[in-house]
Motif scaffolding. Sequence first.
Motif, mmCIF file in Angstrom:
data_model
loop_
_atom_site.group_PDB
_atom_site.id
_atom_site.type_symbol
_atom_site.label_atom_id
_atom_site.label_comp_id
_atom_site.label_asym_id
_atom_site.label_seq_id
_atom_site.Cartn_x
_atom_site.Cartn_y
_atom_site.Cartn_z
ATOM 1 N N GLY A 128 1.178 -0.518 0.480
ATOM 2 C CA GLY A 128 -0.024 -0.115 -0.131
ATOM 3 C C GLY A 128 0.885 1.211 -0.519
ATOM 4 N N ASP A 129 0.563 1.905 0.597
ATOM 5 C CA ASP A 129 0.310 3.458 0.252
ATOM 6 C C ASP A 129 1.542 3.835 1.413
ATOM 7 O OD1 ASP A 129 1.489 5.984 -1.231
ATOM 8 O OD2 ASP A 129 0.230 7.039 0.562
ATOM 9 N N ALA A 130 0.355 4.530 2.776
ATOM 10 C CA ALA A 130 0.881 4.934 4.336
ATOM 11 C C ALA A 130 0.414 4.457 5.286
ATOM 12 C CB ALA A 130 1.475 6.000 3.783
ATOM 13 N N ILE A 131 0.471 4.155 6.815
ATOM 14 C CA ILE A 131 -0.654 3.843 7.797
ATOM 15 C C ILE A 131 -0.309 5.436 8.791
ATOM 16 C CG2 ILE A 131 -0.729 3.096 9.656
ATOM 17 C CD1 ILE A 131 0.008 -0.123 7.880
ATOM 18 N N LEU A 157 6.080 -6.038 5.906
ATOM 19 C CA LEU A 157 5.610 -4.354 4.849
ATOM 20 C C LEU A 157 6.415 -3.994 4.063
ATOM 21 C CD1 LEU A 157 5.495 -3.631 8.516
ATOM 22 C CD2 LEU A 157 4.038 -1.420 8.236
ATOM 23 N N THR A 158 6.103 -4.111 2.858
ATOM 24 C CA THR A 158 6.920 -3.845 1.844
ATOM 25 C C THR A 158 7.252 -2.565 1.436
ATOM 26 O OG1 THR A 158 5.067 -4.509 0.055
ATOM 27 C CG2 THR A 158 6.289 -6.424 0.812
ATOM 28 N N ASN A 159 6.445 -2.309 0.683
ATOM 29 C CA ASN A 159 7.016 -0.619 0.569
ATOM 30 C C ASN A 159 5.697 0.152 1.256
ATOM 31 O OD1 ASN A 159 8.400 -1.061 -1.619
ATOM 32 N ND2 ASN A 159 6.329 -1.704 -3.001
ATOM 33 N N ILE A 160 4.967 -0.034 1.518
ATOM 34 C CA ILE A 160 4.187 1.357 2.663
ATOM 35 C C ILE A 160 4.966 1.572 4.089
ATOM 36 C CG2 ILE A 160 4.258 0.061 5.411
ATOM 37 C CD1 ILE A 160 0.521 0.739 4.199
ATOM 38 N N VAL A 161 5.185 3.405 3.684
ATOM 39 C CA VAL A 161 5.661 4.081 5.105
ATOM 40 C C VAL A 161 4.188 4.001 6.482
ATOM 41 C CG1 VAL A 161 6.321 6.433 4.723
ATOM 42 C CG2 VAL A 161 6.404 5.006 3.044
ATOM 43 N N VAL A 162 5.258 4.126 7.024
ATOM 44 C CA VAL A 162 4.152 3.991 8.691
ATOM 45 C C VAL A 162 4.968 5.236 9.230
ATOM 46 C CG1 VAL A 162 4.091 3.124 10.601
ATOM 47 C CG2 VAL A 162 4.180 1.522 8.682
ATOM 48 N N SER A 163 4.281 6.392 9.530
ATOM 49 C CA SER A 163 4.352 7.634 10.115
ATOM 50 C C SER A 163 3.357 7.630 11.095
ATOM 51 C CB SER A 163 4.272 8.911 9.321
ATOM 52 O OG SER A 163 4.261 10.363 9.845
ATOM 53 N N ILE A 164 4.127 8.191 12.509
ATOM 54 C CA ILE A 164 3.586 8.253 13.780
ATOM 55 C C ILE A 164 3.731 9.592 14.300
ATOM 56 C CG2 ILE A 164 4.273 6.891 16.078
ATOM 57 C CD1 ILE A 164 5.617 4.285 14.548
ATOM 58 N N ASP A 165 2.671 9.736 14.654
ATOM 59 C CA ASP A 165 2.789 11.262 15.408
ATOM 60 C C ASP A 165 3.145 10.955 16.515
ATOM 61 O OD1 ASP A 165 3.779 12.848 13.611
ATOM 62 O OD2 ASP A 165 1.576 12.781 12.047
ATOM 63 N N SER A 166 1.657 10.168 16.563
ATOM 64 C CA SER A 166 1.836 10.081 18.492
ATOM 65 C C SER A 166 2.202 8.755 19.145
ATOM 66 C CB SER A 166 -0.100 8.772 18.585
ATOM 67 O OG SER A 166 -0.855 8.869 19.736
ATOM 68 N N GLU A 167 2.651 8.906 20.025
ATOM 69 C CA GLU A 167 3.808 8.635 21.580
ATOM 70 C C GLU A 167 2.900 7.493 22.107
ATOM 71 O OE1 GLU A 167 5.000 10.646 24.191
ATOM 72 O OE2 GLU A 167 6.251 12.224 23.473
ATOM 73 N N ASN A 168 1.774 6.721 21.384
ATOM 74 C CA ASN A 168 1.258 5.999 21.954
ATOM 75 C C ASN A 168 0.472 4.794 21.492
ATOM 76 O OD1 ASN A 168 -0.041 7.268 24.556
ATOM 77 N ND2 ASN A 168 -1.615 8.381 22.355
ATOM 78 N N VAL A 169 1.851 4.477 20.709
ATOM 79 C CA VAL A 169 1.694 3.550 19.498
ATOM 80 C C VAL A 169 3.319 2.475 19.235
ATOM 81 C CG1 VAL A 169 2.367 2.816 16.899
ATOM 82 C CG2 VAL A 169 0.460 4.908 17.464
#
Length: 256
Positions: free
Chosen positions: A91-94, A109-121
């Motif tokens: 996919g594209d992004a989480i 996770l292949t080409n997907i980008v994981v973006s985390i703005d929260s400290e609760n992950v």
Amino acid sequence: MLTIPLGGTLTSDLTLTDTSQPYCLTSDLVVPEGITLTVLPGVEIHTDFILREITVRGTMIATGVNFTGPETDIDVRDNGVLHIDSSNLEGDAITFFDPSNGFITNSNLTNIVVSIDSENVALDGNSFGSTSPLIIVPSQYTDLYDNSFITGTRIRMTYGHVDSTTIWDSIPNVDRLDLAGDLIVSSGASLTLQPGFEIEASEIFVDGILQANNLEFIGSDTRLIARSSGQMILSNLDISGREIVFEDGSSGSLTN
């Protein structure tokens, strides 16, 4: 290929159970607050070549699921919860927006980008197949140790604070840490940067303690600044950047 259409805004809890054919996102899917979407093992959620979003403001639980296709976005917003375990993700992004929470564990996770703005992950036991797989806040870095990365991986970090005693060890195959925003080491906190990777930084402000040994700081805009109560202990560094500043009242050393 026969598919099951999936999309729209859920009005009640939903469990996806059919493993005989994919569920295809034919439009954006919204999981509102108070609603739970459960995806059972063996289910496939597919997106064709049009970007589709799954927006989670309630709860989404996916275990043993295959997310296929290049254009799936999962956005976890407000107080939404996303739990993904033992799954395969294309996919594209989480994106976990603050203050959402959840975890991704034991997944590929292949080409997907994981973006985390929260400290609760939490991220644990995952395999990342892209060289730019993550955008994280500073507190997330130590959660990456139990994940695996391919050679040449770069981790991007957004603006944030270090508020406790913290050690950033090198991670196998992670060659560079990109600090995309200012990093502040708070008063009473310490950050130790262990040898083994490059750091591309803009500005690091030190009100507590910064220790760095045998590292390379790259990028023309790098500034390391010990403010009035800060301490920097720097040794064996290769720095290309603007300046290292010890302001009045700060302390520390710069050797080799």
